[in-house]
Motif scaffolding. Structure first.
Motif, mmCIF file in Angstrom:
data_model
loop_
_atom_site.group_PDB
_atom_site.id
_atom_site.type_symbol
_atom_site.label_atom_id
_atom_site.label_comp_id
_atom_site.label_asym_id
_atom_site.label_seq_id
_atom_site.Cartn_x
_atom_site.Cartn_y
_atom_site.Cartn_z
ATOM 1 N N PRO A 106 5.337 -8.592 -12.740
ATOM 2 C CA PRO A 106 4.763 -10.147 -11.805
ATOM 3 C C PRO A 106 5.089 -10.014 -11.081
ATOM 4 C CG PRO A 106 4.570 -10.719 -14.663
ATOM 5 C CD PRO A 106 5.722 -8.987 -14.848
ATOM 6 N N GLY A 107 4.330 -10.895 -9.992
ATOM 7 C CA GLY A 107 5.075 -11.022 -8.755
ATOM 8 C C GLY A 107 4.830 -9.259 -7.790
ATOM 9 N N HIS A 108 5.270 -8.458 -8.459
ATOM 10 C CA HIS A 108 5.213 -7.689 -7.645
ATOM 11 C C HIS A 108 3.994 -6.445 -7.761
ATOM 12 C CE1 HIS A 108 8.978 -7.815 -7.270
ATOM 13 N NE2 HIS A 108 10.174 -8.582 -8.824
ATOM 14 N N PRO A 109 3.502 -5.621 -6.765
ATOM 15 C CA PRO A 109 2.422 -4.977 -6.647
ATOM 16 C C PRO A 109 2.406 -3.147 -7.068
ATOM 17 C CG PRO A 109 3.702 -4.464 -4.588
ATOM 18 C CD PRO A 109 4.496 -5.475 -4.989
ATOM 19 N N VAL A 110 0.640 -3.313 -7.765
ATOM 20 C CA VAL A 110 1.423 -1.670 -9.030
ATOM 21 C C VAL A 110 0.446 -1.286 -7.454
ATOM 22 C CG1 VAL A 110 -0.825 -1.168 -10.733
ATOM 23 C CG2 VAL A 110 0.667 -3.429 -10.969
ATOM 24 N N VAL A 111 1.031 -0.208 -7.449
ATOM 25 C CA VAL A 111 1.040 0.496 -6.249
ATOM 26 C C VAL A 111 0.234 2.292 -7.170
ATOM 27 C CG1 VAL A 111 2.520 -0.133 -5.052
ATOM 28 C CG2 VAL A 111 3.449 1.744 -6.392
ATOM 29 N N GLY A 112 -0.111 2.247 -8.128
ATOM 30 C CA GLY A 112 -0.429 3.923 -8.715
ATOM 31 C C GLY A 112 0.249 3.608 -10.249
ATOM 32 N N ALA B 26 -2.042 4.107 -1.875
ATOM 33 C CA ALA B 26 -1.956 3.780 -0.797
ATOM 34 C C ALA B 26 -1.672 2.695 -0.103
ATOM 35 C CB ALA B 26 -1.931 5.508 0.326
ATOM 36 N N ALA B 27 -3.249 1.929 -0.682
ATOM 37 C CA ALA B 27 -3.716 0.745 0.334
ATOM 38 C C ALA B 27 -3.403 -0.084 -0.552
ATOM 39 C CB ALA B 27 -4.669 0.048 0.306
ATOM 40 N N ALA B 28 -2.348 -0.097 -1.892
ATOM 41 C CA ALA B 28 -1.390 -1.170 -2.361
ATOM 42 C C ALA B 28 0.174 -1.120 -2.165
ATOM 43 C CB ALA B 28 -1.920 -0.711 -3.625
ATOM 44 N N VAL B 29 0.264 0.125 -0.996
ATOM 45 C CA VAL B 29 1.867 -0.159 -0.927
ATOM 46 C C VAL B 29 2.102 -1.454 0.207
ATOM 47 C CG1 VAL B 29 3.951 1.426 -0.422
ATOM 48 C CG2 VAL B 29 2.333 2.189 -1.872
ATOM 49 N N THR B 30 3.426 -1.974 -0.140
ATOM 50 C CA THR B 30 3.533 -3.059 0.921
ATOM 51 C C THR B 30 4.672 -2.594 1.982
ATOM 52 O OG1 THR B 30 4.996 -3.613 -0.273
ATOM 53 C CG2 THR B 30 3.321 -4.920 -0.066
ATOM 54 N N TYR B 31 4.482 -2.776 2.473
ATOM 55 C CA TYR B 31 6.206 -1.949 4.379
ATOM 56 C C TYR B 31 6.591 -3.714 4.962
ATOM 57 C CZ TYR B 31 3.923 2.597 3.552
ATOM 58 O OH TYR B 31 3.333 3.320 3.012
ATOM 59 N N VAL B 32 7.657 -3.381 5.289
ATOM 60 C CA VAL B 32 8.314 -4.428 6.627
ATOM 61 C C VAL B 32 7.741 -4.341 7.338
ATOM 62 C CG1 VAL B 32 10.733 -4.236 5.447
ATOM 63 C CG2 VAL B 32 10.121 -2.813 6.903
ATOM 64 N N GLU B 33 7.804 -5.695 8.025
ATOM 65 C CA GLU B 33 7.335 -5.713 9.415
ATOM 66 C C GLU B 33 7.504 -4.489 9.895
ATOM 67 O OE1 GLU B 33 6.143 -9.240 12.723
ATOM 68 O OE2 GLU B 33 7.307 -9.741 10.790
ATOM 69 N N GLY B 34 6.283 -4.532 10.821
ATOM 70 C CA GLY B 34 7.151 -3.080 12.649
ATOM 71 C C GLY B 34 7.333 -1.860 11.868
ATOM 72 N N ALA B 35 6.687 -1.333 11.053
ATOM 73 C CA ALA B 35 7.047 -0.119 10.126
ATOM 74 C C ALA B 35 6.349 1.005 10.634
ATOM 75 C CB ALA B 35 7.319 -0.196 8.676
ATOM 76 N N ARG B 36 4.345 0.075 10.691
ATOM 77 C CA ARG B 36 4.292 1.291 11.218
ATOM 78 C C ARG B 36 3.941 1.076 12.935
ATOM 79 N NH1 ARG B 36 -0.254 3.024 7.487
ATOM 80 N NH2 ARG B 36 -0.095 2.197 5.515
ATOM 81 N N GLN B 37 3.980 0.747 13.173
ATOM 82 C CA GLN B 37 4.535 0.387 14.553
ATOM 83 C C GLN B 37 5.597 1.725 15.003
ATOM 84 O OE1 GLN B 37 4.400 -2.404 12.817
ATOM 85 N NE2 GLN B 37 2.786 -4.156 14.343
ATOM 86 N N SER B 38 6.595 1.598 14.599
ATOM 87 C CA SER B 38 7.545 2.360 14.351
ATOM 88 C C SER B 38 7.711 4.250 14.680
ATOM 89 C CB SER B 38 8.892 1.646 13.968
ATOM 90 O OG SER B 38 9.314 0.246 14.369
ATOM 91 N N LEU B 39 6.806 3.096 13.494
ATOM 92 C CA LEU B 39 6.731 5.106 12.974
ATOM 93 C C LEU B 39 4.891 5.692 14.432
ATOM 94 C CD1 LEU B 39 5.710 7.860 10.982
ATOM 95 C CD2 LEU B 39 3.628 5.775 10.723
ATOM 96 N N ALA B 40 4.416 4.881 14.852
ATOM 97 C CA ALA B 40 3.902 5.627 15.578
ATOM 98 C C ALA B 40 4.469 5.459 17.554
ATOM 99 C CB ALA B 40 2.575 4.516 16.011
ATOM 100 N N ALA B 41 5.401 4.485 17.323
ATOM 101 C CA ALA B 41 6.853 5.328 18.573
ATOM 102 C C ALA B 41 7.559 6.237 18.489
ATOM 103 C CB ALA B 41 7.368 3.802 18.975
ATOM 104 N N GLY B 42 7.496 7.165 17.395
ATOM 105 C CA GLY B 42 8.485 7.881 16.776
ATOM 106 C C GLY B 42 9.359 7.764 16.047
ATOM 107 N N PHE B 43 9.844 6.540 15.615
ATOM 108 C CA PHE B 43 11.138 6.190 15.446
ATOM 109 C C PHE B 43 11.312 6.577 13.250
ATOM 110 C CE2 PHE B 43 11.049 3.186 18.398
ATOM 111 C CZ PHE B 43 11.970 3.687 19.732
ATOM 112 N N LEU C 157 2.024 1.851 -12.551
ATOM 113 C CA LEU C 157 3.723 1.866 -11.527
ATOM 114 C C LEU C 157 4.064 0.673 -10.558
ATOM 115 C CD1 LEU C 157 3.391 5.822 -10.254
ATOM 116 C CD2 LEU C 157 5.212 4.770 -11.758
ATOM 117 N N THR C 158 5.299 0.096 -10.688
ATOM 118 C CA THR C 158 5.398 -1.128 -9.735
ATOM 119 C C THR C 158 6.612 -0.667 -9.252
ATOM 120 O OG1 THR C 158 4.814 -2.225 -11.958
ATOM 121 C CG2 THR C 158 5.803 -3.291 -9.977
ATOM 122 N N LEU C 159 6.280 -1.570 -7.804
ATOM 123 C CA LEU C 159 7.222 -1.248 -6.972
ATOM 124 C C LEU C 159 7.666 -2.641 -5.920
ATOM 125 C CD1 LEU C 159 8.342 0.880 -4.583
ATOM 126 C CD2 LEU C 159 6.545 0.134 -3.339
#
Length: 332
Positions: A311-317, A250-267, A175-177
């Motif tokens: 090619p060029g995209h992560p395999v996430v599962g 889950a470790a192979a999935v990429t996120y936009v910058e700030g996603a984790r911090q915004s989750l922790a802040a409740g957004f 599975l490629t994302l």
């Protein structure tokens, strides 16, 4: 062009973007009762699997792909909203392996609170992206509404023997994302605080054209785009349609910058929480709950999830043989 609004654009809508979708469980219950729109000899893809667009064969080597998508503002910039909504609508054609041919505008506007002249900037954004896609944009339909909404109804063309469908997945396919996740959480933060996130806008306005073409070139036949139901929600629909299970690294999935911090802040959008509630009975999780929220985050104009390697995209599962009973997704 700089245009002054009485208030920030996102404040005129209760929700934003694809997070406003009807919850998937409710939608399934309604569609399950429909008999019209089921696939036939010429209607190659209908309502049965909740795929990204309807597909009708018009002759031996051509099929028409039809879709529509619109939503409330996800950003405060009028033109950017138009660009995002257009890219999101066109994505449904790309997710089916087609090329958009012609589109018409779908516009709702609260004329008593927002000058109608401002709508021209939204339409200009949509036209900009349609031109980039090589898709004709001609006319459309507009109504007076309490909330601003914009999108496109799109008609595309594809090869009926080389479609990307959500019912064509097979066990052991990777599975490629093709785009990072976290768009819904950052959009919710933007709506709440007014902070700008240029990377998020760049991701949402990027066409899925190249990813679709790459998937076809690689011989893929199964894909879906990741929008309002999140990665887990759209993957569950794919697994159900294809008769397979799946696992996500889950470790192979990429996120936009700030996603984790915004989750922790409740957004976290309400749509993302509803997505997780819907998929949770089908998920065997070896990760923390916050990780599942990220994987269920309601995306707007997200990427493609392709059963195959690009090619060029992560395999996430990968897809797995169905173990029996309901579809299952293992997250580790």
């Amino acid at each position: 062009m700089t245009l002054e609004l009485p208030a920030r654009l996102t404040q005129y809508a209760a929700g934003g973007g694809c997070a406003c979708k009807v919850p998937p469980g409710e939608l399934d219950r309604v569609l399950d009762g429909l008999t019209a729109g089921r696939a036939t000899a010429d209607l190659l893809v209908g309502v049965e699997n909740g795929d990204d667009g309807a597909v009708v064969r018009i002759d031996g080597g051509r099929a028409v792909i039809v879709t529509a998508d619109f939503f409330t503002p996800v950003v405060d910039d009028l033109r950017d909203w138009g660009r995002i909504a257009a890219a999101n609508a066109l994505s449904d054609v790309y997710a089916m392996g087609g090329e958009p041919l012609v589109a018409v505008n779908l516009l709702a506007w609260p004329r008593d609170v927002l000058p109608f002249e401002l709508a021209a900037e939204v339409l200009a954004g949509g036209a900009e992206v349609a031109q980039e896609a090589g898709c004709h944009l001609a006319g459309g339909h507009s109504i007076d509404d309490r909330e601003p909404k914009y999108g496109l109804a799109v008609t595309g063309l594809g090869d009926p023997d080389r479609l990307l469908r959500n019912d064509a997945g097979e066990p052991d396919l990777p599975l490629t994302l093709t785009k990072p996740l976290g768009l819904g959480i950052l959009n919710n933060r933007h709506k709440a605080t007014g902070e700008s996130f240029p990377e998020v806008v760049e991701v949402m306005t990027a066409l899925n054209r190249d990813a679709s073409r790459a998937a076809l070139a690689a011989g893929a036949s199964c894909a879906t785009d990741i929008t309002g139901f999140g990665l887990l929600g759209h993957l569950l629909k794919l697994c159900r349609a294809s008769g397979v299970d799946a696992e996500i690294d889950a470790a192979a999935v990429t996120y936009v910058e700030g996603a984790r911090q915004s989750l922790a802040a409740g957004f976290v959008p309400g749509g993302s929480r509803r997505n997780l509630d819907w998929v949770r009975p089908h998920v065997a999780a070896q990760v923390e709950d916050d990780e599942l929220v990220l994987l269920a985050d309601a995306q707007t104009s997200g990427g493609l999830l392709v059963a195959g390697e690009l090619p060029g995209h992560p395999v996430v599962g990968r897809l797995l043989p169905r173990a029996g009973g309901e579809a299952r997704i293992t997250v580790h």
